[in-house]
Design a protein around this motif. Sequence first.
Motif, mmCIF file in Angstrom:
data_model
loop_
_atom_site.group_PDB
_atom_site.id
_atom_site.type_symbol
_atom_site.label_atom_id
_atom_site.label_comp_id
_atom_site.label_asym_id
_atom_site.label_seq_id
_atom_site.Cartn_x
_atom_site.Cartn_y
_atom_site.Cartn_z
ATOM 1 N N ASP A 1 2.560 -2.516 6.900
ATOM 2 C CA ASP A 1 1.643 -1.432 7.252
ATOM 3 C C ASP A 1 2.017 -0.154 6.520
ATOM 4 O OD1 ASP A 1 0.150 -3.006 8.919
ATOM 5 O OD2 ASP A 1 1.048 -2.249 10.767
ATOM 6 N N ASN A 2 3.315 0.141 6.453
ATOM 7 C CA ASN A 2 3.762 1.341 5.764
ATOM 8 C C ASN A 2 3.363 1.297 4.299
ATOM 9 O OD1 ASN A 2 5.144 3.882 5.646
ATOM 10 N ND2 ASN A 2 6.806 2.827 4.578
ATOM 11 N N ARG B 1 0.879 -0.360 3.018
ATOM 12 C CA ARG B 1 -0.582 -0.230 2.978
ATOM 13 C C ARG B 1 -0.986 1.243 3.092
ATOM 14 N NH1 ARG B 1 -4.596 -0.864 7.253
ATOM 15 N NH2 ARG B 1 -2.837 -1.143 8.658
ATOM 16 N N TYR B 2 -0.304 1.961 3.955
ATOM 17 C CA TYR B 2 -0.599 3.391 4.119
ATOM 18 C C TYR B 2 -0.199 4.188 2.880
ATOM 19 C CZ TYR B 2 -1.315 2.273 9.047
ATOM 20 O OH TYR B 2 -1.764 1.732 10.222
ATOM 21 N N GLU B 3 0.900 3.816 2.270
ATOM 22 C CA GLU B 3 1.324 4.492 1.042
ATOM 23 C C GLU B 3 0.285 4.298 -0.058
ATOM 24 O OE1 GLU B 3 3.907 6.507 0.339
ATOM 25 O OE2 GLU B 3 4.531 6.440 2.438
ATOM 26 N N CYS C 1 -2.829 6.284 0.759
ATOM 27 C CA CYS C 1 -2.564 7.703 0.517
ATOM 28 C C CYS C 1 -2.650 8.010 -0.972
ATOM 29 C CB CYS C 1 -1.191 8.054 1.071
ATOM 30 S SG CYS C 1 -0.800 9.806 0.989
#
Length: 65
Positions: A9-10, A12-14, A17
Amino acid sequence: MPLPSVFSDNNRYEVACDQAIAMCDGNLRSTIKALIMANEFLETEVAELQDALATCFAQAKNDAA
């Protein structure tokens, strides 16, 4: 033992962003403004859907009576 999904998830968020910043030509202020606007749009959509559901449930309740 597999790693928790938080790591994926991290990442994917990076990526998301980085994509948002790239779409705003690297301008962080524009990126934040665009995300705020998108969030407000989605909040409005949720409110409209909630109102529509409430109306449907009220009509169904009246029809069942």
